[in-house]
Scaffold this active site. Sequence first.
Site, short mmCIF file in Angstrom:
data_model
loop_
_atom_site.label_atom_id
_atom_site.label_comp_id
_atom_site.label_asym_id
_atom_site.label_seq_id
_atom_site.Cartn_x
_atom_site.Cartn_y
_atom_site.Cartn_z
N ARG A 212 23.40 15.06 43.30
CA ARG A 212 22.91 13.96 43.38
C ARG A 212 21.35 14.13 42.93
O ARG A 212 20.70 14.78 43.39
CB ARG A 212 22.65 13.35 44.98
CG ARG A 212 24.23 12.86 45.26
CD ARG A 212 24.68 11.35 44.56
NE ARG A 212 25.89 11.14 44.94
CZ ARG A 212 26.39 10.30 45.77
NH1 ARG A 212 25.65 9.83 46.71
NH2 ARG A 212 27.54 9.94 45.86
N ARG B 135 22.95 4.71 41.78
CA ARG B 135 22.77 3.56 42.55
C ARG B 135 20.92 3.49 42.65
O ARG B 135 20.28 4.24 42.78
CB ARG B 135 23.12 3.79 44.05
CG ARG B 135 23.17 2.85 44.79
CD ARG B 135 23.63 3.02 46.39
NE ARG B 135 22.88 3.82 47.14
CZ ARG B 135 21.93 3.19 47.91
NH1 ARG B 135 21.74 1.87 47.96
NH2 ARG B 135 21.17 4.00 48.72
N CYS C 245 34.16 9.66 44.70
CA CYS C 245 34.41 8.15 45.18
C CYS C 245 34.50 7.24 44.16
O CYS C 245 33.66 7.29 43.26
CB CYS C 245 33.26 7.76 46.35
SG CYS C 245 33.53 5.98 46.87
N ARG D 96 22.58 -2.56 52.05
CA ARG D 96 22.58 -1.51 52.99
C ARG D 96 21.55 -1.65 53.99
O ARG D 96 20.58 -2.01 53.86
CB ARG D 96 22.83 -0.11 52.35
CG ARG D 96 23.92 0.17 51.21
CD ARG D 96 24.08 1.49 50.79
NE ARG D 96 25.14 1.70 50.17
CZ ARG D 96 25.35 2.82 49.36
NH1 ARG D 96 25.02 3.86 49.42
NH2 ARG D 96 26.68 2.97 48.51
N GLU E 135 24.24 4.55 53.72
CA GLU E 135 25.24 3.72 53.85
C GLU E 135 25.85 3.59 55.11
O GLU E 135 25.89 4.58 55.73
CB GLU E 135 26.52 4.25 53.01
CG GLU E 135 27.62 3.49 52.84
CD GLU E 135 28.33 4.00 51.56
OE1 GLU E 135 28.50 5.18 51.41
OE2 GLU E 135 29.16 3.14 51.07
N THR F 249 33.96 4.15 43.48
CA THR F 249 32.78 3.49 43.25
C THR F 249 31.62 3.87 42.62
O THR F 249 30.60 3.25 42.30
CB THR F 249 32.16 2.96 44.70
OG1 THR F 249 31.75 3.88 45.59
CG2 THR F 249 33.27 2.24 45.86
N GLU G 11 28.19 14.60 48.75
CA GLU G 11 29.43 13.92 48.31
C GLU G 11 29.80 14.35 46.76
O GLU G 11 30.97 14.50 46.50
CB GLU G 11 29.25 12.31 48.43
CG GLU G 11 30.50 11.76 48.00
CD GLU G 11 30.27 10.17 48.33
OE1 GLU G 11 29.89 9.82 49.45
OE2 GLU G 11 30.80 9.37 47.42
#
Length: 347
Positions: free
Chosen positions: A220, A271, A262, A300, A305, A264, A216
């Site tokens: 990451r 996270r 995103c 979650r 997710e 968020t 995404e």
Amino acid sequence: MMIKPNTYPKFPRDCHSLLSKYLTPEVFASLQHKTTKNGFSLQQVINSGVENPDSGVGVYAGDEDSYRVFAELFDPIIAEYHGFASSDSHVSNLNADDLDASNPDPDGLYIISTRIRVGRNLAGYPLGPAISSDQRNEIAQRVSQLLSNLDDSLRGNYYPLSGMDEQVRKRLVADHFLFKAGDRFMQAAGMNRDWPEGRGIYHNGDKTFLVWINEEDQLRIISMQTGGDIKQVFTRLSNALGEIGSKLEFMSNQHLGYISSCPTNLGTAMRASVHIKLPRLAKNMDSLKSITDRHELQIRGIHGEHSDSQDAVFDISNRRRLGITEVDCVRGLYEGIVALIAAERAQ
Ligand code: ADP
Ligand code: CIR
């Protein structure tokens, strides 16, 4: 279903996404003909939430410029998700010495594993929904080359997704190390184009330090291990970010912190999560949710997710990422986990 250009989308009555809340006909009229420097349009920003009315949020940015050009839509979404006003600025703190968080489960009764990830994108490129195949491949090449020079406990190997043995891939996904192919939310955002080309995973020998490339976000960066030693996980991540960040320029600005596709994930893009077994609270979800809400935590399922929990194991993580520091994100998780364990014991 592709939306018709320049037609105000119809959201079903039971749609509760932030997109449906803030894309008023007036905002739509004001933004519908605008595009960013990379040619990213309103239609592309909203397509995921239009095609998936069960989205919680429903919008994605194609580049840093999207947050400026489409601010009339992004700003109220960001304000509601993160509690962050358009006049606020973001402050980072990745100093592990500032984190007061011992292991909330020293006897290993509840916490199965702890994971902290941040998203990063490279300055000068579009984000996942707008990136070209050549740019994506160039990033994979640059980042994997850089990672191959890491030393000591961060030393590892890069495994491209293209050509990966299917059994190996499935095992890595099942063991929570590797991402799956993008779901329908990412598909509609344009994030799955050319899959799996240009995607891959780097990890050290014991899989406590991992980097996903071109999922995404372009990077990451992940630190994880079994048990509940949150501070050790944060320290490893902070060290790795120091190494990688000194060699790559990440996309960021003072207002929104690290830029992600995103909204968020803006700000810290962090996270911090635990997989935690709470069999008693699992039978009393209202009680569990009241604690996670109070501590601004998200629940979650255990396969990421939009997955479900299994055998009373939940993935619990910080919900806010912008307008608080990285240390705050992890401290917030710690406090919430302490409260959850106390409630589980008291049931
Ligand atoms: P992200 O963390 O990047 O937002 P997901 O929610 O899809 O994305 O999670 C990615 C993977 O990480 C999933 O396989 C998920 O089960 C795994 N994961 C998340 N938190 C933990 C944890 N604390 N321990 C082990 N695996 C975890
Ligand atoms: C959605 O809107 O539901 C998806 N686009 C995913 C949003 C990110 N998830 C989250 O709540 N952090």
